[in-house]
Structures are given as structure tokens and as C-alpha cells.
Design a protein around this motif. Structure first.
Motif, PDB file in Angstrom:
ATOM      1  N   TYR A  23       8.176 -25.954  95.870  1.00 43.48           N
ATOM      2  CA  TYR A  23       7.778 -24.665  95.975  1.00 43.48           C
ATOM      3  C   TYR A  23       7.282 -24.090  94.523  1.00 43.48           C
ATOM      4  N   PRO A  24       8.246 -24.017  93.329  1.00 44.05           N
ATOM      5  CA  PRO A  24       7.833 -23.564  92.301  1.00 44.05           C
ATOM      6  C   PRO A  24       6.488 -24.147  91.697  1.00 44.05           C
ATOM      7  N   LEU A  25       6.271 -25.291  91.970  1.00 43.17           N
ATOM      8  CA  LEU A  25       4.795 -26.031  91.785  1.00 43.17           C
ATOM      9  C   LEU A  25       3.611 -25.357  92.165  1.00 43.17           C
ATOM     10  N   LEU A 106       4.344 -18.106  86.877  1.00 44.47           N
ATOM     11  CA  LEU A 106       4.313 -19.411  86.894  1.00 44.47           C
ATOM     12  C   LEU A 106       3.201 -19.768  87.761  1.00 44.47           C
ATOM     13  N   ALA A 107       2.769 -19.254  88.746  1.00 47.85           N
ATOM     14  CA  ALA A 107       1.663 -19.716  89.461  1.00 47.85           C
ATOM     15  C   ALA A 107       0.298 -19.654  88.590  1.00 47.85           C
ATOM     16  N   GLN A 113       1.119 -28.016  82.827  1.00 45.75           N
ATOM     17  CA  GLN A 113       2.168 -27.122  82.161  1.00 45.75           C
ATOM     18  C   GLN A 113       3.436 -26.426  83.004  1.00 45.75           C
ATOM     19  N   ARG A 114       2.742 -26.177  84.227  1.00 44.30           N
ATOM     20  CA  ARG A 114       3.704 -25.729  85.458  1.00 44.30           C
ATOM     21  C   ARG A 114       4.791 -26.987  85.634  1.00 44.30           C
ATOM     22  N   GLY A 148       3.357 -23.744  78.017  1.00 46.68           N
ATOM     23  CA  GLY A 148       3.661 -23.362  79.217  1.00 46.68           C
ATOM     24  C   GLY A 148       4.555 -22.024  78.910  1.00 46.68           C
ATOM     25  N   LEU A 149       5.298 -22.142  78.003  1.00 52.60           N
ATOM     26  CA  LEU A 149       6.180 -20.864  77.535  1.00 52.60           C
ATOM     27  C   LEU A 149       5.418 -19.895  77.208  1.00 52.60           C
TER      28      LEU A 149
END
Length: 169
Positions: A23-25, A106-107, A113-114, A148-149
């Protein structure tokens, strides 16, 4: 127990865990289910090799991440939506606004990077474990994590205390 029974038992027990990684991906429960389905199908094909792995969960997580990354490289047709998005599931945690902001941010992070951020901070993997799962060097994981951060910081509005807890993980 036969290999098919072992596979079925393993997958039945790990489906919720796999969905929580997927899901977070992709930020979509239906798509997360599709990623998991593809990953467990690939796992079935390689079950004889997978069940001999030192860490079966790591093996399956690697398959899932690679399925996600391969899908990102695919054509637009594989990502086209034919129905409206379902409502978001209830947010868990104390700060609902922060959780929603983090999901949206995040999306917007590029897929590689995610995937790195999800493996490092959601799955709590080390740099080396993340590198193994992504099939890259530890240096690449470090640079993808930093980028990513930085992307998350810029989306969320620069140096913000709301993102400081992610770096502590």
C-alpha cells in the motif's frame, strides 16, 4: 506436508503483511492487492527455491518490490484507472492530518525512491538489506534515501519537525 500445502499456508499467513508493504508503494488498496497477487504468483513459480531461502520473508518482500518497480516501467495502459478511486481507509495514529500529508507526499516521490523509503522506514530494513531487496549497492540506497527524504521535505514545506521522526527511524 506437500509443497503446495506449504505454499498455501505461508501465503495465507503473510497476505496482510504483504498488503501493508504494497500500500505505501502505490497508495491504492486495489493496486496493492494486484501487486501482492502478482508477487505471490511469482513466488509459487519459484517456491522450490524460495522455501530453501535463509529468510523467506525477505525473499518475498524482494519479489514484491521488484514487481512494483517493474510495473512503474510499464506503459500507461497498465496504470490507467477505469473507475473512480475508492474512499481512503480510516487513518491510524494520533495525527490524522500528518498521516494524510505523508501519504500524499509519499505518492509524489519517484517510484525507486519511494520503494527505498518504504523498505528503510516502513519495513525497518538496514541499508544492506534494502540494497539486497532492490538489487543495487548500499551507496545507491543511501543516495535514493537522501533524495527521497529531500523530495518529501520539499513537498511538505521544507525543514519541518513533522518529518524529523522519519530520519530517526
Amino acid at each position: 506436508m506437500s509443497p503446495d500445502e506449504e505454499y498455501t499456508a505461508y501465503v495465507s499467513g503473510r497476505l496482510p503483511w504483504l498488503r501493508q508493504i504494497a500500500y505505501p508503494l502505490c497508495q491504492d488498496w486495489h493496486r496493492a492487492d494486484d501487486l501482492v497477487q502478482t508477487a505471490i504468483t511469482r513466488l509459487y513459480v519459484k517456491w522450490h527455491r524460495a522455501c530453501a531461502a535463509d529468510d523467506l520473508d525477505a525473499y518475498v518482500r524482494t519479489i514484491l518490490i521488484r514487481v512494483f518497480l517493474a510495473e512503474q516501467r510499464g506503459g500507461w495502459f497498465s496504470r490507467a484507472r477505469v473507475t473512480p478511486l475508492p474512499p481512503e481507509p480510516p487513518v491510524q495514529g494520533d495525527d490524522h492530518d500528518l498521516v494524510m500529508d505523508m501519504r500524499r507526499a509519499l505518492a509524489a516521490v519517484p517510484p525507486r525512491q519511494r520503494a527505498t523509503l518504504v523498505l528503510r522506514f516502513h519495513c525497518d530494513l538496514s541499508v544492506e538489506q534494502t540494497a539486497h531487496a532492490l538489487g543495487c549497492s548500499a551507496g545507491t540506497v543511501k543516495s535514493q534515501t537522501a533524495r527521497g527524504l529531500a523530495t518529501l521535505r520539499s513537498i511538505l514545506g521544507a525543514p519541518d519537525s513533522r518529518l524529523s521522526h522519519v530520519e530517526e527511524c
